[in-house]
Scaffold this motif. Structure first.
Motif, PDB file in Angstrom:
ATOM      1  N   LEU A 152       0.811  -1.204   0.000  1.00 31.25           N
ATOM      2  CA  LEU A 152       0.000   0.000   0.000  1.00 31.25           C
ATOM      3  C   LEU A 152       0.853   1.266   0.000  1.00 31.25           C
ATOM      4  O   LEU A 152       0.429   2.319  -0.506  1.00 31.25           O
ATOM      5  CB  LEU A 152      -0.920  -0.008   1.221  1.00 31.25           C
ATOM      6  CG  LEU A 152      -2.002   1.068   1.298  1.00 31.25           C
ATOM      7  CD1 LEU A 152      -3.045   0.855   0.203  1.00 31.25           C
ATOM      8  CD2 LEU A 152      -2.659   1.060   2.666  1.00 31.25           C
ATOM      9  N   PHE A 153       2.081   1.171   0.540  1.00 33.21           N
ATOM     10  CA  PHE A 153       2.926   2.357   0.684  1.00 33.21           C
ATOM     11  C   PHE A 153       4.089   2.372  -0.309  1.00 33.21           C
ATOM     12  O   PHE A 153       5.090   3.048  -0.087  1.00 33.21           O
ATOM     13  CB  PHE A 153       3.483   2.425   2.112  1.00 33.21           C
ATOM     14  CG  PHE A 153       2.420   2.377   3.172  1.00 33.21           C
ATOM     15  CD1 PHE A 153       1.324   3.237   3.112  1.00 33.21           C
ATOM     16  CD2 PHE A 153       2.493   1.471   4.212  1.00 33.21           C
ATOM     17  CE1 PHE A 153       0.343   3.182   4.084  1.00 33.21           C
ATOM     18  CE2 PHE A 153       1.519   1.416   5.186  1.00 33.21           C
ATOM     19  CZ  PHE A 153       0.424   2.273   5.118  1.00 33.21           C
ATOM     20  N   ASP A 154       3.949   1.635  -1.419  1.00 33.22           N
ATOM     21  CA  ASP A 154       5.020   1.599  -2.409  1.00 33.22           C
ATOM     22  C   ASP A 154       5.273   2.965  -3.040  1.00 33.22           C
ATOM     23  O   ASP A 154       6.401   3.282  -3.450  1.00 33.22           O
ATOM     24  CB  ASP A 154       4.687   0.586  -3.515  1.00 33.22           C
ATOM     25  CG  ASP A 154       4.881  -0.851  -3.031  1.00 33.22           C
ATOM     26  OD1 ASP A 154       5.518  -1.022  -1.966  1.00 33.22           O
ATOM     27  OD2 ASP A 154       4.399  -1.777  -3.699  1.00 33.22           O
ATOM     28  N   SER A 155       4.244   3.787  -3.145  1.00 33.13           N
ATOM     29  CA  SER A 155       4.388   5.086  -3.807  1.00 33.13           C
ATOM     30  C   SER A 155       4.915   6.167  -2.872  1.00 33.13           C
ATOM     31  O   SER A 155       5.100   7.313  -3.299  1.00 33.13           O
ATOM     32  CB  SER A 155       3.045   5.531  -4.379  1.00 33.13           C
ATOM     33  OG  SER A 155       2.058   5.605  -3.361  1.00 33.13           O
ATOM     34  N   LEU A 156       5.177   5.846  -1.611  1.00 32.49           N
ATOM     35  CA  LEU A 156       5.677   6.838  -0.658  1.00 32.49           C
ATOM     36  C   LEU A 156       7.188   6.967  -0.758  1.00 32.49           C
ATOM     37  O   LEU A 156       7.906   6.018  -1.101  1.00 32.49           O
ATOM     38  CB  LEU A 156       5.294   6.453   0.773  1.00 32.49           C
ATOM     39  CG  LEU A 156       3.806   6.316   1.100  1.00 32.49           C
ATOM     40  CD1 LEU A 156       3.624   6.016   2.582  1.00 32.49           C
ATOM     41  CD2 LEU A 156       3.032   7.561   0.702  1.00 32.49           C
ATOM     42  N   THR A 157       7.679   8.157  -0.435  1.00 32.86           N
ATOM     43  CA  THR A 157       9.119   8.374  -0.365  1.00 32.86           C
ATOM     44  C   THR A 157       9.646   7.898   0.996  1.00 32.86           C
ATOM     45  O   THR A 157       8.875   7.602   1.906  1.00 32.86           O
ATOM     46  CB  THR A 157       9.439   9.865  -0.538  1.00 32.86           C
ATOM     47  OG1 THR A 157       8.872  10.589   0.562  1.00 32.86           O
ATOM     48  CG2 THR A 157       8.866  10.401  -1.846  1.00 32.86           C
ATOM     49  N   ASP A 158      10.992   7.858   1.102  1.00 31.44           N
ATOM     50  CA  ASP A 158      11.597   7.450   2.368  1.00 31.44           C
ATOM     51  C   ASP A 158      11.227   8.418   3.482  1.00 31.44           C
ATOM     52  O   ASP A 158      10.980   7.988   4.636  1.00 31.44           O
ATOM     53  CB  ASP A 158      13.119   7.383   2.220  1.00 31.44           C
ATOM     54  CG  ASP A 158      13.549   6.246   1.305  1.00 31.44           C
ATOM     55  OD1 ASP A 158      12.731   5.309   1.098  1.00 31.44           O
ATOM     56  OD2 ASP A 158      14.690   6.279   0.807  1.00 31.44           O
ATOM     57  N   GLU A 159      11.188   9.706   3.200  1.00 32.89           N
ATOM     58  CA  GLU A 159      10.820  10.688   4.211  1.00 32.89           C
ATOM     59  C   GLU A 159       9.380  10.487   4.677  1.00 32.89           C
ATOM     60  O   GLU A 159       9.086  10.610   5.887  1.00 32.89           O
ATOM     61  CB  GLU A 159      11.013  12.114   3.665  1.00 32.89           C
ATOM     62  CG  GLU A 159      12.450  12.535   3.419  1.00 32.89           C
ATOM     63  CD  GLU A 159      13.001  11.926   2.128  1.00 32.89           C
ATOM     64  OE1 GLU A 159      14.230  11.954   1.931  1.00 32.89           O
ATOM     65  OE2 GLU A 159      12.188  11.401   1.321  1.00 32.89           O
ATOM     66  N   GLU A 160       8.507  10.165   3.727  1.00 25.93           N
ATOM     67  CA  GLU A 160       7.106   9.952   4.090  1.00 25.93           C
ATOM     68  C   GLU A 160       6.936   8.679   4.933  1.00 25.93           C
ATOM     69  O   GLU A 160       6.129   8.650   5.882  1.00 25.93           O
ATOM     70  CB  GLU A 160       6.254   9.875   2.829  1.00 25.93           C
ATOM     71  CG  GLU A 160       6.122  11.233   2.131  1.00 25.93           C
ATOM     72  CD  GLU A 160       5.493  11.117   0.751  1.00 25.93           C
ATOM     73  OE1 GLU A 160       4.981  12.136   0.247  1.00 25.93           O
ATOM     74  OE2 GLU A 160       5.509  10.003   0.174  1.00 25.93           O
TER      75      GLU A 160
ATOM     76  N   LEU B 217      -6.085  -0.977  -3.371  1.00 22.38           N
ATOM     77  CA  LEU B 217      -7.319  -1.332  -2.672  1.00 22.38           C
ATOM     78  C   LEU B 217      -8.284  -2.077  -3.585  1.00 22.38           C
ATOM     79  O   LEU B 217      -8.939  -3.037  -3.172  1.00 22.38           O
ATOM     80  CB  LEU B 217      -7.990  -0.075  -2.121  1.00 22.38           C
ATOM     81  CG  LEU B 217      -7.218   0.704  -1.045  1.00 22.38           C
ATOM     82  CD1 LEU B 217      -8.040   1.905  -0.583  1.00 22.38           C
ATOM     83  CD2 LEU B 217      -6.902  -0.186   0.132  1.00 22.38           C
ATOM     84  N   ALA B 218      -8.394  -1.631  -4.829  1.00 23.41           N
ATOM     85  CA  ALA B 218      -9.302  -2.296  -5.778  1.00 23.41           C
ATOM     86  C   ALA B 218      -8.857  -3.725  -6.039  1.00 23.41           C
ATOM     87  O   ALA B 218      -9.670  -4.655  -6.083  1.00 23.41           O
ATOM     88  CB  ALA B 218      -9.356  -1.496  -7.076  1.00 23.41           C
ATOM     89  N   ARG B 219      -7.529  -3.919  -6.228  1.00 26.44           N
ATOM     90  CA  ARG B 219      -7.029  -5.272  -6.491  1.00 26.44           C
ATOM     91  C   ARG B 219      -7.279  -6.192  -5.293  1.00 26.44           C
ATOM     92  O   ARG B 219      -7.689  -7.341  -5.456  1.00 26.44           O
ATOM     93  CB  ARG B 219      -5.540  -5.209  -6.821  1.00 26.44           C
ATOM     94  CG  ARG B 219      -4.954  -6.567  -7.210  1.00 26.44           C
ATOM     95  CD  ARG B 219      -3.576  -6.448  -7.823  1.00 26.44           C
ATOM     96  NE  ARG B 219      -2.606  -5.884  -6.888  1.00 26.44           N
ATOM     97  CZ  ARG B 219      -2.132  -4.657  -6.947  1.00 26.44           C
ATOM     98  NH1 ARG B 219      -2.554  -3.832  -7.919  1.00 26.44           N
ATOM     99  NH2 ARG B 219      -1.253  -4.241  -6.070  1.00 26.44           N
TER     100      ARG B 219
END
Length: 501
Positions: A344-352, A461-463
């Motif tokens: 779920l958090f693959d699109s987040l940066t390291d800072e995020e 979420l859809a998948r």
């Protein structure tokens, strides 16, 4: 003596001998009856000698010898008849009167025989009865305690409250009932001591009959306490001990109900546990407790769980700013790695991810505990770091077969956090489970700074939603793709509405 006397003698002796052979427990009474009968015959022979020497029947010696002979014969017949009636006839009819009732009936029969014989030898019975009534009143006043014991013994046996062989606890003493007499009850303890308790005291005291339960076999629940350090999970301790005690049959321990282990209390430095099992032979409680303690000891050692003892520990640690920063950095790094394994958090940066890691909360669960329940409103998700859980979906108000198993790195509750919709499934811990919990408020700042993340999250979420529906409806690949596209648009809209993007 009369013409039928020889036949009566032969019948009496044969009956006594037969009973002597088939009822060994009554041989003492039968032996006494035969002895009395022999004395009766000797008395009758003495009467014949008196008559041959011209001693008149009106003489006192003749009359009292006659009374003694007939009384001995009557008592002998009563004893043999009581054995025949109580131990042969009534037992054949499956009737078993109380022991004290038998003795009372014999005593009454003796009195009746004595009065009857007195009437035969023409003694005025009226005066004797009147005198005995006065004597009985005097005796009754003088022996109130004795009479209370006698009446108590009669009540105990006639009511069946306590029987021979029952295990009792009275005034802190435990033992088996060996005999209930007119005056007292004898209790044999496990130390081979005999406690003699007056029946009146037994009737007035609170008595516990051990192991007796209506419709159940005789078995008594035993408690075996032990202690284990706080560092070890209660579920692990309970599983280890119960597996050891239920794995194979232990002598004198009932199979049903099976032994179980319970957490009793939290002490200063340890958890207090107890094993409960049902003892089938109440005479050997300590040896069986010893076997159970031995099983507990070795089972815990095999599992690497040492027994604890009461202790106080003092930990002295130099606490400064650098140490706190180092510990915090290690924990944040551990949480960041955990979030990095969450799709779920693959699109987040390291800072995020670091920002989210700082706001994670530790959420442990014990085996069989519900982590989240279908239909509940909960705006957070869980990430499993240790243990295993089962996903179930309710249909028609009943739990269905499990949909999936979750383990370390898996997450659930994401739709509740991202869209606010109620939980779509129930998750139950299959073992002790450790999780991180992430609330909606922790994710709110990131989404407001980068709203485009919502689209990537909606795809995940859809998948996941389609995978759950496919497991329930057996969808093919084409149907799964169509539904995924439909769900993604709907979920993206809900995410934006829920976070007011």
């Amino acid at each position: 003596m009369g013409p039928g006397f020889p036949l009566a003698v032969i019948l009496f002796v044969l009956t006594a001998l037969v009973l002597f052979a088939i009822r060994p427990a009554e041989r003492g009474r039968l032996r006494a009856a035969l002895l009395l009968f022999v004395l009766s015959l000797i008395g009758l022979l003495a009467l014949a000698s008196f008559s041959s020497y011209g001693l008149g029947t009106d003489k006192s010696l003749y009359r009292w010898t006659e009374w003694a002979s007939l009384f001995c014969a009557g008592v002998a017949f009563v004893n043999v008849a009581s054995v025949l009636i109580f131990t042969v006839i009534l037992e054949a009819l499956r009737l078993k009167p109380a022991h004290i009732l038998r003795e009372l009936l014999r005593a009454i029969s003796y009195v009746v025989v004595g009065i009857f014989v007195l009437s035969i030898i023409k003694v005025d019975v009226t005066g004797i009865v009147a005198t005995s009534a006065v004597l009985t009143a005097v005796i009754g006043l003088s022996f109130q305690d004795t009479l209370a014991n006698v009446m108590g013994g009669m009540a105990l046996q006639t009511e069946g409250t306590i029987g021979i062989g029952d295990w009792l606890r009275i005034d802190g003493q435990e033992g088996r009932v060996m005999d209930i007499r007119w005056r007292h009850t004898s209790i044999e303890t496990r130390n081979w001591d005999t406690i003699v308790i007056p029946n009146s005291v037994l009737m007035k005291s609170q008595v516990t009959v051990l192991g007796r339960r209506v419709g159940q076999p005789v078995q008594h629940r035993q408690w075996v306490p032990f202690n284990v350090d706080f560092r070890y999970s209660p579920a692990m301790v309970i599983d280890t001990v119960e597996s050891a005690l239920r794995g194979e049959t232990i002598p004198n321990i009932a199979a049903e109900p099976p032994p179980n282990c319970v957490l009793m209390d939290f002490k200063e430095s340890y958890c207090s546990y107890a094993v409960r099992y049902w003892l089938t032979d109440l005479a050997i409680d300590d040896p069986t407790n010893s076997i159970v303690r031995t099983r507990i000891y070795f089972a815990l050692r095999r599992a690497g769980i040492p027994l604890s003892i009461p202790a106080h520990s003092l930990f002295v640690t130099e606490d400064d700013t650098s140490r706190r920063e180092r510990k915090s950095a290690e924990e944040i790094e551990k949480r960041v790695k955990t979030l990095g394994r969450v799709e779920l958090f693959d699109s987040l940066t390291d800072e995020e991810r670091q920002s989210l890691a700082a706001r994670l909360r530790v959420a442990p669960f014990v085996r069989d505990e519900v982590l989240t329940r279908q239909g509940a409103d909960a705006h957070w998700l869980y990430v499993i770091t240790n243990g295993e859980a089962e996903v179930r979906v309710s249909t028609d108000g009943n739990l269905s077969e499990h949909v999936a198993n979750l383990g370390p790195g898996d997450f659930f509750g994401e739709r509740g956090m991202m869209t606010g919709e109620p939980r779509s499934a129930t998750v139950i811990a299959l073992s002790d489970v450790e999780c991180y919990r992430l609330d909606k408020e922790a994710f709110d700042d990131i989404l407001r700074r980068r709203p485009e993340i919502a689209e990537n999250i909606s795809e995940v979420l859809a998948r996941r939603r389609v995978e759950l529906e496919a497991a329930l409806e057996d969808l093919d690949e084409e149907a799964k793709q169509v539904r995924a596209q439909q769900h993604q648009g709907d979920l993206l809209r809900r995410i934006k509405d829920f976070f007011r993007l």
